[in-house]
Design a protein around this motif. Structure first.
Motif, PDB file in Angstrom:
ATOM      1  N   ASP A   1      -6.274  -4.488  -3.994  1.00 44.65           N
ATOM      2  CA  ASP A   1      -7.540  -5.059  -4.458  1.00 44.65           C
ATOM      3  C   ASP A   1      -8.077  -4.393  -5.724  1.00 44.65           C
ATOM      4  O   ASP A   1      -9.112  -4.795  -6.241  1.00 44.65           O
ATOM      5  CB  ASP A   1      -8.596  -4.951  -3.353  1.00 44.65           C
ATOM      6  CG  ASP A   1      -8.202  -5.726  -2.101  1.00 44.65           C
ATOM      7  OD1 ASP A   1      -7.623  -6.815  -2.249  1.00 44.65           O
ATOM      8  OD2 ASP A   1      -8.469  -5.225  -0.988  1.00 44.65           O
ATOM      9  N   GLU A   2      -7.371  -3.389  -6.210  1.00 46.68           N
ATOM     10  CA  GLU A   2      -7.852  -2.660  -7.391  1.00 46.68           C
ATOM     11  C   GLU A   2      -6.725  -2.479  -8.411  1.00 46.68           C
ATOM     12  O   GLU A   2      -6.421  -1.360  -8.838  1.00 46.68           O
ATOM     13  CB  GLU A   2      -8.425  -1.297  -6.987  1.00 46.68           C
ATOM     14  CG  GLU A   2      -9.629  -1.399  -6.069  1.00 46.68           C
ATOM     15  CD  GLU A   2     -10.192  -0.043  -5.692  1.00 46.68           C
ATOM     16  OE1 GLU A   2      -9.614   0.978  -6.121  1.00 46.68           O
ATOM     17  OE2 GLU A   2     -11.186   0.008  -4.967  1.00 46.68           O
TER      18      GLU A   2
ATOM     19  N   SER B   1       0.840  -1.201   0.000  1.00 49.87           N
ATOM     20  CA  SER B   1       0.000   0.000   0.000  1.00 49.87           C
ATOM     21  C   SER B   1       0.875   1.251   0.000  1.00 49.87           C
ATOM     22  O   SER B   1       0.532   2.277   0.602  1.00 49.87           O
ATOM     23  CB  SER B   1      -0.935   0.001   1.210  1.00 49.87           C
ATOM     24  OG  SER B   1      -0.203  -0.117   2.422  1.00 49.87           O
TER      25      SER B   1
ATOM     26  N   GLU C   1      -0.484  -4.937 -11.167  1.00 54.37           N
ATOM     27  CA  GLU C   1       0.013  -5.960 -10.257  1.00 54.37           C
ATOM     28  C   GLU C   1       1.409  -6.446 -10.645  1.00 54.37           C
ATOM     29  O   GLU C   1       1.880  -6.218 -11.754  1.00 54.37           O
ATOM     30  CB  GLU C   1      -0.953  -7.159 -10.226  1.00 54.37           C
ATOM     31  CG  GLU C   1      -1.077  -7.890 -11.554  1.00 54.37           C
ATOM     32  CD  GLU C   1      -2.126  -8.988 -11.519  1.00 54.37           C
ATOM     33  OE1 GLU C   1      -2.952  -8.996 -10.582  1.00 54.37           O
ATOM     34  OE2 GLU C   1      -2.124  -9.840 -12.429  1.00 54.37           O
TER      35      GLU C   1
ATOM     36  N   ASN D   1      -3.547   0.202  -4.017  1.00 52.16           N
ATOM     37  CA  ASN D   1      -4.593  -0.618  -3.415  1.00 52.16           C
ATOM     38  C   ASN D   1      -4.503  -2.016  -4.023  1.00 52.16           C
ATOM     39  O   ASN D   1      -4.851  -2.210  -5.190  1.00 52.16           O
ATOM     40  CB  ASN D   1      -5.971  -0.022  -3.676  1.00 52.16           C
ATOM     41  CG  ASN D   1      -7.081  -0.797  -2.975  1.00 52.16           C
ATOM     42  OD1 ASN D   1      -6.930  -1.966  -2.622  1.00 52.16           O
ATOM     43  ND2 ASN D   1      -8.215  -0.141  -2.775  1.00 52.16           N
TER      44      ASN D   1
END
Length: 271
Positions: free
Chosen positions: A100-101, A88, A150, A98
């Motif tokens: 998750d995004e 993060s 990612e 983030n």
């Protein structure tokens, strides 16, 4: 940065490619040693090493294979997870990552710089290291991360969501012409760089001496290698007062993360 900054718009007089030394191994050397051996046969041939296999991280065509961080598989390198220090973290442009995004590398046409040159969306000199979404190396493994994508990120790579870093505003009380030689704020004067080198105000080079310029321009003209910018240099001292400027442990004046100079040094070499 739609307009060029006069303080960096200087002709390049340095060739970094000649300053840095690379050991380039080729498969032809192996073949040559086989031809001159007493047996007339290279033992590697019996083991299939000439059938497109790689040896010591060097491909058959002589190009050096990208070395992954220790203990990281190819799948982890592409999709993560990245080390906790990046999970993060905040990017060069101030965006928090983030987990998750995130988009996949395939989604954003992620590629090495040389391949990016063939993409119509790419502009010469642009790469991850001077992108607003990039998170520079924090653990000395030579790789960083991205606030939008990612996996592990090499600063020399590029993708289609590249975002230009904004030009820092000139600090109050200074003119643009004064930035290269101005006394930096107190919190920078003897601060430690990203590789813990302490800045000595009495032992600094001038920006002209080190040919400071924007990294996009330096990479585009071949003076710098893709993946090099002040933001991921061992000598850089990141913003400490919120004005988006930084400083350098070896060079005087105000320094922006998207700048570059001839004394650039990888964080990984010092951490």
């Amino acid at each position: 940065m739609s307009e060029k900054n006069p303080r960096r718009d200087r002709p390049s007089t340095y060739d970094l490619w000649s300053r840095r030394h690379y050991v380039v191994a080729t498969a032809g050397i192996v073949a040559l040693s086989g031809c001159t051996s007493d047996e007339g046969t290279d033992p590697g041939q019996e083991n299939g090493e000439e059938n497109g296999e790689e040896e010591n991280g060097v491909e058959e065509n002589g190009e050096e294979e990208e070395e992954l961080p220790e203990g990281v598989s190819e799948e982890e390198f592409e999709t993560g997870p990245v080390p906790d220090v990046y999970m993060s973290a905040t990017s060069l442009g101030g965006e928090m990552r983030n987990p998750d995004e995130l988009q996949t590398k395939v989604d954003v046409q992620f590629s090495e710089y040389d391949e990016a040159l063939e993409n119509a969306a790419h502009e010469p000199g642009r790469c991850c290291t001077n992108c607003a979404d990039y998170i520079p190396d924090k653990n000395g493994d030579e790789f960083g991360a991205c606030a939008e994508v990612e996996g592990y990120i090499d600063g020399a790579d590029w993708c289609t969501i590249y975002e230009e870093l904004p030009e820092p505003e000139v600090p109050e009380g200074l003119s643009e012409e004064e930035l290269p030689t101005a006394e930096v704020p107190e919190e920078y004067r003897t601060a430690a760089s990203q590789a813990d080198e302490e800045r000595n105000p009495d032992e600094l080079q001038t920006q002209a001496d080190v040919n400071l310029m924007e990294s996009v321009e330096a990479i585009a003209e071949g003076t710098a290698q893709p993946g090099q910018a002040c933001g991921n240099c061992a000598e850089f001292i990141p913003d400490k007062n919120g004005d988006t400027w930084g400083a350098c442990a070896a060079v005087e004046g105000y320094i922006a993360v998207e700048d570059w100079c001839v004394i650039w040094e990888s964080i990984g070499e010092e951490v």
